[in-house]
Scaffold this motif. Structure first.
Motif, PDB file in Angstrom:
ATOM      1  N   PRO A 337       0.819  -1.204   0.000  1.00 11.21           N
ATOM      2  CA  PRO A 337       0.000   0.000   0.000  1.00 11.21           C
ATOM      3  C   PRO A 337       0.854   1.256   0.000  1.00 11.21           C
ATOM      4  CG  PRO A 337       0.080  -0.958   2.195  1.00 11.21           C
ATOM      5  CD  PRO A 337       0.794  -1.916   1.290  1.00 11.21           C
ATOM      6  N   GLY A 338       0.233   2.346  -0.335  1.00 18.99           N
ATOM      7  CA  GLY A 338       0.941   3.616  -0.242  1.00 18.99           C
ATOM      8  C   GLY A 338       0.875   4.459  -1.490  1.00 18.99           C
ATOM      9  N   TRP A 339       0.394   3.888  -2.606  1.00 17.62           N
ATOM     10  CA  TRP A 339       0.236   4.731  -3.784  1.00 17.62           C
ATOM     11  C   TRP A 339      -0.793   5.812  -3.514  1.00 17.62           C
ATOM     12  CZ3 TRP A 339      -0.077  -0.034  -7.393  1.00 17.62           C
ATOM     13  CH2 TRP A 339       1.210  -0.364  -7.839  1.00 17.62           C
ATOM     14  N   SER A 340      -0.499   6.992  -3.934  1.00 16.57           N
ATOM     15  CA  SER A 340      -1.454   8.102  -3.798  1.00 16.57           C
ATOM     16  C   SER A 340      -1.882   8.541  -5.182  1.00 16.57           C
ATOM     17  CB  SER A 340      -0.817   9.275  -3.044  1.00 16.57           C
ATOM     18  OG  SER A 340       0.321   9.747  -3.743  1.00 16.57           O
ATOM     19  N   GLY A 341      -3.060   9.115  -5.261  1.00 20.03           N
ATOM     20  CA  GLY A 341      -3.554   9.596  -6.545  1.00 20.03           C
ATOM     21  C   GLY A 341      -3.957   8.447  -7.457  1.00 20.03           C
ATOM     22  N   ILE A 342      -3.693   8.600  -8.751  1.00 20.10           N
ATOM     23  CA  ILE A 342      -4.093   7.619  -9.761  1.00 20.10           C
ATOM     24  C   ILE A 342      -2.883   6.826 -10.228  1.00 20.10           C
ATOM     25  CG2 ILE A 342      -5.071   7.337 -12.073  1.00 20.10           C
ATOM     26  CD1 ILE A 342      -6.671   9.876 -11.602  1.00 20.10           C
ATOM     27  N   TYR A 343      -3.031   5.509 -10.322  1.00 19.66           N
ATOM     28  CA  TYR A 343      -1.985   4.657 -10.876  1.00 19.66           C
ATOM     29  C   TYR A 343      -2.188   4.610 -12.393  1.00 19.66           C
ATOM     30  CZ  TYR A 343       1.094   0.656 -11.545  1.00 19.66           C
ATOM     31  OH  TYR A 343       2.107  -0.176 -11.959  1.00 19.66           O
ATOM     32  N   TRP A 344      -1.459   5.423 -13.097  1.00 17.62           N
ATOM     33  CA  TRP A 344      -1.712   5.680 -14.516  1.00 17.62           C
ATOM     34  C   TRP A 344      -1.550   4.470 -15.419  1.00 17.62           C
ATOM     35  CZ3 TRP A 344      -4.417   9.654 -15.949  1.00 17.62           C
ATOM     36  CH2 TRP A 344      -4.438  10.783 -15.130  1.00 17.62           C
ATOM     37  N   PRO A 345      -0.545   3.592 -15.220  1.00 18.06           N
ATOM     38  CA  PRO A 345      -0.475   2.417 -16.109  1.00 18.06           C
ATOM     39  C   PRO A 345      -1.753   1.575 -16.091  1.00 18.06           C
ATOM     40  CG  PRO A 345       1.578   2.677 -14.905  1.00 18.06           C
ATOM     41  CD  PRO A 345       0.618   3.661 -14.317  1.00 18.06           C
ATOM     42  N   ALA A 346      -2.323   1.384 -14.910  1.00 15.83           N
ATOM     43  CA  ALA A 346      -3.559   0.606 -14.816  1.00 15.83           C
ATOM     44  C   ALA A 346      -4.706   1.333 -15.506  1.00 15.83           C
ATOM     45  CB  ALA A 346      -3.901   0.343 -13.353  1.00 15.83           C
ATOM     46  N   LEU A 347      -4.806   2.640 -15.296  1.00 14.86           N
ATOM     47  CA  LEU A 347      -5.893   3.409 -15.914  1.00 14.86           C
ATOM     48  C   LEU A 347      -5.784   3.400 -17.428  1.00 14.86           C
ATOM     49  CD1 LEU A 347      -8.354   5.214 -15.561  1.00 14.86           C
ATOM     50  CD2 LEU A 347      -6.812   7.178 -15.389  1.00 14.86           C
ATOM     51  N   ILE A 348      -4.577   3.517 -17.964  1.00 14.73           N
ATOM     52  CA  ILE A 348      -4.389   3.541 -19.415  1.00 14.73           C
ATOM     53  C   ILE A 348      -4.747   2.190 -20.034  1.00 14.73           C
ATOM     54  CG2 ILE A 348      -2.652   3.708 -21.243  1.00 14.73           C
ATOM     55  CD1 ILE A 348      -1.255   5.830 -19.499  1.00 14.73           C
ATOM     56  N   LEU A 349      -4.260   1.098 -19.441  1.00 13.29           N
ATOM     57  CA  LEU A 349      -4.552  -0.229 -19.986  1.00 13.29           C
ATOM     58  C   LEU A 349      -6.048  -0.539 -19.940  1.00 13.29           C
ATOM     59  CD1 LEU A 349      -1.605  -2.374 -18.534  1.00 13.29           C
ATOM     60  CD2 LEU A 349      -1.966  -1.681 -20.915  1.00 13.29           C
ATOM     61  N   CYS A 350      -6.667  -0.264 -18.813  1.00 10.05           N
ATOM     62  CA  CYS A 350      -8.108  -0.513 -18.697  1.00 10.05           C
ATOM     63  C   CYS A 350      -8.895   0.410 -19.623  1.00 10.05           C
ATOM     64  CB  CYS A 350      -8.566  -0.319 -17.255  1.00 10.05           C
ATOM     65  SG  CYS A 350      -7.949  -1.582 -16.111  1.00 10.05           S
ATOM     66  N   GLY A 351      -8.423   1.659 -19.762  1.00 12.12           N
ATOM     67  CA  GLY A 351      -9.092   2.596 -20.654  1.00 12.12           C
ATOM     68  C   GLY A 351      -9.035   2.149 -22.106  1.00 12.12           C
ATOM     69  N   LEU A 352      -7.892   1.636 -22.553  1.00 17.54           N
ATOM     70  CA  LEU A 352      -7.767   1.151 -23.931  1.00 17.54           C
ATOM     71  C   LEU A 352      -8.693  -0.044 -24.172  1.00 17.54           C
ATOM     72  CD1 LEU A 352      -3.908   1.401 -24.496  1.00 17.54           C
ATOM     73  CD2 LEU A 352      -5.693   2.836 -25.517  1.00 17.54           C
ATOM     74  N   ALA A 353      -8.781  -0.937 -23.183  1.00 14.57           N
ATOM     75  CA  ALA A 353      -9.701  -2.069 -23.322  1.00 14.57           C
ATOM     76  C   ALA A 353     -11.146  -1.592 -23.416  1.00 14.57           C
ATOM     77  CB  ALA A 353      -9.533  -3.023 -22.140  1.00 14.57           C
ATOM     78  N   MET A 354     -11.493  -0.560 -22.646  1.00 17.03           N
ATOM     79  CA  MET A 354     -12.852  -0.021 -22.712  1.00 17.03           C
ATOM     80  C   MET A 354     -13.128   0.643 -24.059  1.00 17.03           C
ATOM     81  SD  MET A 354     -14.517  -0.832 -20.039  1.00 17.03           S
ATOM     82  CE  MET A 354     -15.934   0.180 -20.454  1.00 17.03           C
ATOM     83  N   VAL A 355     -12.133   1.285 -24.647  1.00 11.25           N
ATOM     84  CA  VAL A 355     -12.311   1.861 -25.990  1.00 11.25           C
ATOM     85  C   VAL A 355     -12.659   0.757 -26.988  1.00 11.25           C
ATOM     86  CG1 VAL A 355     -11.124   2.988 -27.915  1.00 11.25           C
ATOM     87  CG2 VAL A 355     -10.849   3.875 -25.598  1.00 11.25           C
TER      88      VAL A 355
END
Length: 452
Positions: A337-355
């Motif tokens: 634990p300890g990440w703050s804000g948004i974890y961008w690699p996960a958001l980008i990969l999931c976002g591309l799959a959603m596209v």
């Protein structure tokens, strides 16, 4: 999937805007619906955020769809029957007013919860379920009636082009609405988010109000069970339309990760409401891309094959979404634990799959909607559109229940990953078994000779 004659339309890559010029009534309905749809999608996201904020449970968020499912099925069937009996303009006005009043109810409930939070308490969840169910019922009747009347205000050769335009409007609402909901929820609160939806609804209502009168064509009939049964009997004799409903239920039941977005925003990805809005908007961006480059739809005639291939691609991207969540979850677990804000690699990969999911789903929707309007006679169209709306709205709610339950029982990555493989396998079986009358009729469907 290319034309075999010399009369094919001029090759076009981008969307065809001719339906907006061919019918001013359709143009007003389209523009007004797009604006009102932005607000409606804001409320869809805001309700999920509201319930997750109160309960902290993805299962509770999934129950929004679960409680509304049976009422929506009844509303779709009954509303479709009403659309074949009464003036469709008047029915659309009445159902839209009910939807607007239910949105005002969400404003009141969210305001009450905010007041209770200030005193260290929280509002009960069940009133949100009641109001969202009422909204879903009214929206189902409205969608059924709106879809049934398109064939009356547009020439037959404009139907597939209009379906692509509707995809742009729907994609825009799914892109702008959720993203705006995430921003507004994080800045001014959920109550004001619902209030903006109520304001934007007025634009859609103007488009509805300015429609011409659309009474029933043919003999006068009395609303009731015999009329509804006649529509169900027609569906039994329409293997192509029946299979188009089945394959969509498969896709929406096993390929809906939306209910786990709040949990992803709170854990693996971070970002809370902003992540929920971004992922939802990514799916809508895919819808818009598919619609913007929908020029070739007029040259594709084997609509059944096109739908089967599009849904298979949809299943592939759903599985990739689950795989991305699984991999990112393991990385997060190893890192601790300890990440703050948004974890961008996960958001980008999931976002591309959603596209990818949004684009393939829209390709399927364009052809399925065209098949339904072209192959079904106008006097039967309301009832078949009612069943269609039950499928396209009830299927996602089954998907919400599936994803929410499985996510709680296993892990967040499990519903989309397993669901993607289920979609690929089931579509192959349903549409490729030639001994099945429905499967054979679906694969052989040719838009130049539409047969239900």
């Amino acid at each position: 999937m290319t034309p075999t004659d010399d009369t094919a339309p001029r090759r076009r890559r981008l969307v065809d805007l001719s339906p907006l010029r061919a019918s001013p009534a359709f143009a007003r309905l389209w523009f007004g619906g797009a604006i009102a749809g932005v607000g409606a999608q804001m409320s869809v996201v805001a309700v999920g955020l509201q319930i997750y904020d109160i309960t902290g449970s993805s299962f509770a968020v999934g129950l929004v769809g679960g409680f509304a499912l049976i009422p929506m099925i009844v509303a779709g069937l009954w509303g479709g029957m009403l659309a074949d009996v009464f003036d469709r303009r008047r029915l659309l006005i009445a159902s839209s007013i009910v939807a607007w009043l239910s949105t005002l109810g969400l404003v009141a409930l969210a305001t009450w919860d905010a007041l209770l939070v200030a005193d260290g308490a929280r509002a009960a969840v069940w009133p949100f379920y009641v109001v969202t169910t009422l909204n879903a019922v009214a929206a189902t009747i409205s969608s059924t009636t709106r879809s049934a009347l398109v064939g009356r205000i547009l020439p037959a050769d404009q139907i597939s082009r209009a379906a692509a335009l509707n995809g742009i409007a729907f994609g825009a609402t799914l892109t702008i609405g959720p993203a705006l909901a995430g921003v507004l929820a994080a800045s001014i609160g959920l109550a004001w988010t619902f209030a903006v939806d109520a304001f934007l609804f007025t634009f859609g209502f103007l488009g509805i109000w300015m429609l011409p009168a659309l009474p029933r064509q043919g003999d006068t009939v009395v609303a009731g069970w015999p009329v509804l049964r006649e529509g169900l009997s027609f569906l039994k004799r329409a293997p192509t339309i029946r299979m188009s409903f089945v394959v969509d239920i498969v896709a929406m039941t096993f390929g809906r990760p939306y209910v786990i977005f709040p949990a992803l925003g709170a854990t693996i990805i971070g970002g809370s409401s902003l992540t929920v809005g971004a992922l939802t908007a990514a799916g809508a961006a895919g819808t818009i891309l598919a619609s913007l480059f929908s020029g070739p739809v007029a040259r594709i005639h084997r609509h059944g094959v096109a739908v089967a291939r599009a849904i298979t691609v949809f299943g592939v991207f759903a599985a990739l979404f689950g795989l991305a969540v699984a991999v990112m979850g393991m990385i997060e677990h190893q890192a601790g634990p300890g990440w703050s804000g948004i974890y961008w690699p996960a958001l980008i990969l999931c976002g591309l799959a959603m596209v990818g999911m949004g684009a393939s789903d829209e390709a399927s929707a364009i052809f399925r909607q065209t098949m339904l309007i072209r192959a079904v006679p106008d006097e039967m169209r309301g009832r078949l559109q009612g069943i269609f709306i039950v499928v396209v709205t009830g299927g996602p709610r089954l998907g919400d229940m599936y994803a929410g339950t499985l996510a709680v029982a296993t892990a967040l990555w499990c519903p989309p990953l397993l669901g993607g493989f289920a979609i690929i396998g089931l579509i192959a079986v349903l549409t490729r078994v030639r001994s099945s009358r429905s499967g054979a009729a679906f694969r052989d469907y040719d838009d130049r000779h539409p047969v239900a």
